[in-house]
Structures are given as structure tokens and as C-alpha cells.
Design a protein around this motif. Structure first.
Motif, PDB file in Angstrom:
ATOM      1  N   UNK A  33       0.789  -1.319   0.017  1.00 54.24           N
ATOM      2  CA  UNK A  33      -0.035   0.121   0.074  1.00 54.24           C
ATOM      3  C   UNK A  33       0.882   1.306   0.042  1.00 54.24           C
ATOM      4  N   UNK A  53     -11.712   2.305  -8.981  1.00 54.16           N
ATOM      5  CA  UNK A  53     -11.786   0.903  -8.951  1.00 54.16           C
ATOM      6  C   UNK A  53     -11.940   0.329  -7.449  1.00 54.16           C
ATOM      7  N   UNK A  69      -6.937  -6.208  -3.385  1.00 54.18           N
ATOM      8  CA  UNK A  69      -7.379  -4.897  -3.819  1.00 54.18           C
ATOM      9  C   UNK A  69      -5.957  -3.861  -4.953  1.00 54.18           C
ATOM     10  N   UNK A  70      -4.956  -4.217  -4.303  1.00 55.65           N
ATOM     11  CA  UNK A  70      -4.158  -3.510  -5.531  1.00 55.65           C
ATOM     12  C   UNK A  70      -4.099  -4.311  -6.840  1.00 55.65           C
ATOM     13  N   UNK A  71      -4.375  -5.586  -6.682  1.00 56.83           N
ATOM     14  CA  UNK A  71      -4.373  -6.128  -8.036  1.00 56.83           C
ATOM     15  C   UNK A  71      -5.365  -5.435  -8.974  1.00 56.83           C
ATOM     16  N   UNK A  72      -6.543  -5.087  -8.346  1.00 53.25           N
ATOM     17  CA  UNK A  72      -7.621  -4.549  -9.392  1.00 53.25           C
ATOM     18  C   UNK A  72      -7.261  -3.308  -9.633  1.00 53.25           C
ATOM     19  N   UNK A  73      -6.485  -2.232  -8.832  1.00 55.92           N
ATOM     20  CA  UNK A  73      -6.077  -1.111  -9.492  1.00 55.92           C
ATOM     21  C   UNK A  73      -5.300  -1.062 -10.429  1.00 55.92           C
TER      22      UNK A  73
END
Lengths: 266, 314
Positions: free
Chosen positions: A20, A249, B134-138
Motif C-alpha cells: 500500500x 476501482x 485490492x491493489x491487484x485490481x487497481x
């Protein structure tokens, strides 16, 4: 598992931090006033204003949204049919090969899908005169190839948990197969279909490589604009755009997750 | 499941159904056959043609010479070039090396992460795995871009390190192989963690208790019980990293330097800059051949780990 408790907590914090922090840095620097991206000179939202005035970017974003919506719709129809036939018609000949072909695009490198699709379109145009040139239609078809594979996985796993005796009961009572599908099957797998649509849309809007191969003059998608600008270096405008995209997203994925979670709880 | 095993009175309804399984299955089949499988035939054909200044930039393998005469001319020049010019060989070798090392790094970082999530209290697991996914989809491009801002010479990392007095001169990470590894591990970590987590969370805990009863310490338990049992998920995750990294273009292009050659990047240059479609096609086929072996392995391990529920991951 009560062992390594402190170690496990450290792994979680480090792992999620690694995932993150880079995203957070982009978000924070999008509010930086200075054009020099790495020098902090105060809060500002001026780069978001600049985004709204960038016509090239806005038209590319609109094209990406259109392609994403068309891709997702086509992928949902084909993916649901594929999932249905994989789960309900296991006895059909060639199902093993069909299963392999539906899953292969999941791991196929994008650059191969992109090149192969383009060569197909060029050869088809020479042979049949269709598709005339490349643009929105060819990008949608090439995107559907891989988006459909994701939809198939999601719908299939949902369908595998649906009790087929209800469908059989409806057939016993004289409903036609098409009626059974629309009144019994479809409502039960609706959450997976919605989630699949959102995932297909996200994948399409995000794709650079396949779109670069299958696009034509005048059909520049958002990732293509971002890529050509990013190659020149880091810019605050791209930071702002990235923040907008990340926010959208995240909202989409959270909605898809909630839809699936709620449908499981029922 | 099988509509042909229904009760007697449903045969009237079924009379129209006999052909309908194919009516359902045929559409996705046709789409995949035409738009995913046939293209590879054209890739083979064009890899055997000659590059030319034309539109499209190659000479067709099959040409009609004069009335009724058809000439078929196969050109293996593109393949000979691939094995002759050290540029292509080193790009292929570097792709294999990069994919192997990145996969190893993903295992080193991803295994502890997946293990920690799988052994968290049940109500924490779903939110935690969702946080990983989640980062995978951004946007992929945006995630790679984020590292450009961090790694460049006057970027965030160097500012922090120099501000804290850890280094005197800025580190040169951007445009090196190290930056490529960081970018790849960052982008592909979720792909590795997910299948491994799915396996770890289903492990048979009674075996661990039995091992503990027999006097095994935590480390012995991990290496003799948990690790061997998690191999199918580990392999599935490793393949999901290895295969796409072999064809990766964006990461070596944006984070790598002129000497970080990879197949994907060379293919892109041949195609878009040099307009040499036959060589780009031949490269695609070499890449595909290199991938078929791990893909067969992936299918094998996927069956074994019974990774059935991607819903949990969304």
C-alpha cells in the motif's frame, strides 16, 4: 495455530505496507502544489482541475469506458454460457478441451494475445474485408477473449453451488428449458454475473498491451495516453489521474465484493 | 445434474432439450475458436513470411503468381535470425532468469504473508485477503508508475534515505535490473498469495496437533507438516507469477534500462518500431513454446489443490 504470533503480525504489517505505501505516495503527491513531483510545497487540488481541461485525456477516458462496458457485456453473456455448459453439460464431448481453452487466456501473456489478435484481424480483413481497419470493435473483441475467461471462473464457481434439483423440478412441471434458465437459474447466479461484469470492465479499462496492438488511428484508450505520458517521467497530473482511477476501482471492487458476500450469507 | 436422468413425465419437456446443450455451448466455443485459437495459425503463418515495405508489412506466404498458379514460399529467416543474433538469445535468457528470480522472491515474501493471513482469526481472514487483492485490481500501469516516483534518483526513497543520513549519495536503482525485480514482485505478489492462502487455510489441523503431541517443536511442525502440504498451492501461485512475467513488457520498459532486455520488450520494439512482423511472430512462438511446459504443470497442480472458490478472492 498459536505459534509465531509476533512474527506473523510483523509479516502482515510489512506485507500490507509493501503493497500500500507506493499507492499512498501517489495519492499524497497528487495534492502537491509543486510541478517538481518530489518536492513538497503545500496542499493543492490544481492538478485535478488540469485533468478536467485535458481534452485528449477526457476523450480517451470516454473511449475506455465505452470499450469496457461493451467488453464486459459481451464477456458476461459468453462467459455465463461457457460456465453453464461446463457445469451442467459435463457429458458433452470435448468438454476437457473446452475447459482448457476457456482457462488458457487467464495465464497467456497479454503481448501474445495482442499480437495474435492483430494478425487475425489483419488476415481477416484481407480475406473477407472485415473488420475494416482497426478501432473500437477490434479492441472489444480482443478484450473479450481474456475478460470472458475471468467471468467464466466467477460464474462457474457460483453455479457449482446451485442446487440443480430446483431446475429439474421446474422442468418436471413443464417449463421450457429457456424459461427455467431465465426464471430459476439466472436469478440465483445474478450476484456472480454482476461481479463478473465489474471485473471484466475493470480488466478492459486497465489494459494497455492488447489495446495497443488492436487499436487503430483515432482509437486511443486511456492507458495508452497514460503510458505515453509516463514514459516521459513522473508528472503531478498523472498522480491526480492515478488517484481518481484508484478511488473508482476501489469502489467498484468493494461493491462487487459486498454483492458476492451478501449473496453468500443468504 | 444430468437432464437425461429426469423423471418420466419430463420427457415431453425434454424432447426439445435434446439439442439444446449444444445450443448453449456452441457460442462460447465458436468465439474462443475464432478469436483465441485461430489467431495462432496466423502467427505461425506470418512468422514464416518475409518482411517487406508494404501494408501490412510482410509478403504473404501464399501468393497467386498467374492464372491458377499459386506459389507458396516459406521463409525460415526469422527463426534463423533469432538463434543467430545474440540480442534475441540474451533477451530470451534474461526473461527466463528474471522470471525465475522474481518467482523465488515472491515465494520468500508471499509465503510468510499468506501463512500469517491463513492463521489469523477466522473473521479477519476475508478482509485481510481482500486487502491483498485490492491493489491487484487497481491499474497495473499506475502501480508500476508509483515505483518510478519512489525509485528515481531524486525520488521518494532517496530523499528519505538521505534525509535520515543513511546514505550520502542517492542510490541508482531506477533503470536497473533491481528496479525491474521490485516492480515485478510488487505487481505479481497478490497472484502468488491467493492460491497459496486457499491451500493453507484448508490444511488439516489435526496433523499439526498429532505432531505436537509427538513432541515436534513449532519449526519442525512447519517444515514436516505445513510446508509439504502446501506445495500444490505454492506451485499454482509460482506458475501464476512465472508465466506472465516471461512475457512482461510494461515493467522492463518503464523501470528497466537499455540493458534489461526481455522477450516482451524486444517483441514490442520489433513490432512497433522496426515493423518486422515476421520476427515478432517468431518470438511470440518461441515464448509460447517456453511457456507450455509450466502451463501443463500448472494444470496438474491446480487439480491437486482444488482451487475452486475464487469468490473469496474478489
Amino acid at each position: 495455530m498459536k505459534r509465531f504470533k509476533g512474527l506473523r503480525l510483523a509479516c502482515l504489517v510489512l506485507g500490507l505496507g509493501f503493497l500500500y505505501l507506493p499507492i499512498l505516495s501517489v495519492i499524497v503527491y497528487s495534492f502537491n502544489e509543486s510541478r517538481l513531483v518530489t518536492v513538497w510545497s503545500g496542499w493543492s487540488t490544481k492538478w485535478y482541475g488540469a485533468l478536467l481541461e485535458n481534452q485528449q485525456l477526457l476523450s480517451a477516458a470516454w473511449l475506455s469506458v465505452k470499450i469496457g462496458a461493451l467488453t464486459a457485456t459481451l464477456a458476461v453473456v459468453l462467459g455465463t454460457l461457457a460456465a453453464y455448459s461446463l457445469v451442467r453439460f459435463k457429458y458433452l464431448r470435448g468438454q476437457a478441451q473446452f475447459e482448457l481453452s476457456t482457462a488458457a487466456p487467464l495465464v497467456m501473456p497479454e503481448i501474445i494475445i495482442g499480437l495474435a489478435s492483430l494478425l487475425l484481424f489483419v488476415s481477416m480483413e484481407k480475406l473477407f474485408g472485415w473488420p475494416a481497419g482497426r478501432g473500437q470493435t477490434t479492441i472489444v473483441i480482443a478484450h473479450t477473449v481474456f475478460a470472458m475467461a475471468y467471468v467464466t471462473v466467477v460464474v462457474r464457481s457460483r453455479l457449482a453451488h446451485v442446487d440443480s434439483s430446483i431446475e429439474e423440478a421446474a422442468l418436471d412441471l413443464g417449463a421450457r428449458p429457456v424459461t427455467v434458465f431465465f426464471t430459476v437459474t439466472l436469478p440465483t447466479i445474478a450476484p456472480a454475473i454482476i461481479a463478473g461484469w465489474l471485473l471484466a470492465f475493470t480488466l478492459s479499462v486497465d489494459d494497455l498491451v492488447v489495446a495497443s496492438f488492436t487499436s487503430g488511428p483515432g482509437s486511443t484508450t486511456l492507458p495508452m495516453v497514460v503510458y505515453s505520458s509516463v514514459r516521459l517521467g513522473v508528472s503531478p497530473e498523472i498522480n491526480a489521474l492515478a488517484t481518481v482511477m484508484i478511488t473508482l476501482v476501489s469502489v467498484f471492487v468493494l461493491i462487487a465484493g459486498l454483492v458476492l458476500a451478501r449473496s453468500r450469507d443468504k | 445434474m444430468n437432464p437425461f436422468r429426469l423423471g418420466q413425465n419430463s420427457w415431453t419437456a425434454l424432447s426439445g432439450l435434446a439439442k439444446s446443450p449444444w445450443m448453449v455451448a456452441i457460442w462460447p466455443w465458436l468465439f474462443i475458436a475464432v478469436f483465441f485459437l485461430t489467431p495462432f495459425l496466423f502467427v505461425i503463418k506470418i512468422s514464416l513470411s518475409e518482411a517487406a515495405f508494404a501494408q501490412p508489412p510482410y509478403l504473404d506466404v501464399v501468393r497467386s503468381v498467374s492464372d491458377g498458379l499459386v506459389e507458396i514460399k516459406l521463409n525460415f529467416g526469422s527463426y534463423l535470425l533469432l538463434f543467430d543474433d545474440s540480442l534475441y538469445l540474451s533477451a530470451i535468457w534474461n526473461s527466463v532468469k528474471t522470471a525465475l528470480i522474481s518467482t523465488a522472491l515472491c515465494i520468500l515474501i508471499g509465503y510468510p504473508l499468506a501463512y500469517s493471513i491463513a492463521s489469523s482469526p477466522a473473521h479477519w481472514r476475508v478482509p485481510l485477503i481482500m486487502f491483498v487483492m485490492l491493489p491487484f485490481w487497481t491499474s497495473f500501469l499506475i502501480r508500476v508508475y508509483a515505483w518510478m516516483g519512489i525509485l528515481k534518483t531524486n525520488g521518494l526513497l532517496n530523499n528519505v534515505l538521505m534525509g535520515l543520513g543513511i546514505v550520502d549519495a542517492p542510490l541508482e536503482i531506477m533503470h536497473t535490473q533491481a528496479a525491474v525485480y521490485i516492480g515485478i514482485v510488487y505487481s505479481y505478489l497478490p497472484f502468488f498469495v491467493l492460491p497459496l492462502y486457499a491451500t493453507l487455510v484448508r490444511l488439516d489441523h489435526t496433523l499439526l496437533e498429532a505432531a505436537a503431541d509427538l513432541g515436534a517443536g513449532p519449526l519442525t511442525q512447519f517444515f514436516t507438516v505445513t510446508l509439504p502440504q502446501s506445495v500444490p498451492g505454492l506451485m499454482a501461485g509460482a506458475m501464476l507469477v512465472f508465466i506472465p512475467v516471461m512475457g512482461e513488457f510494461v515493467i522492463p520498459d518503464l523501470l528497466g534500462g537499455p540493458d534489461t532486455l526481455m522477450i516482451g520488450k524486444v517483441m514490442w520494439t520489433e513490432f512497433f518500431s522496426n515493423k518486422d512482423w515476421p520476427v515478432a511472430s517468431a518470438l511470440a512462438l518461441v515464448l509460447l513454446t517456453l511457456l507450455i511446459l509450466p502451463f501443463v504443470l500448472l494444470r496438474y497442480f491446480e487439480r491437486r489443490s482444488e482451487l475452486e472458490d475464487p469468490n473469496e478472492a474478489v
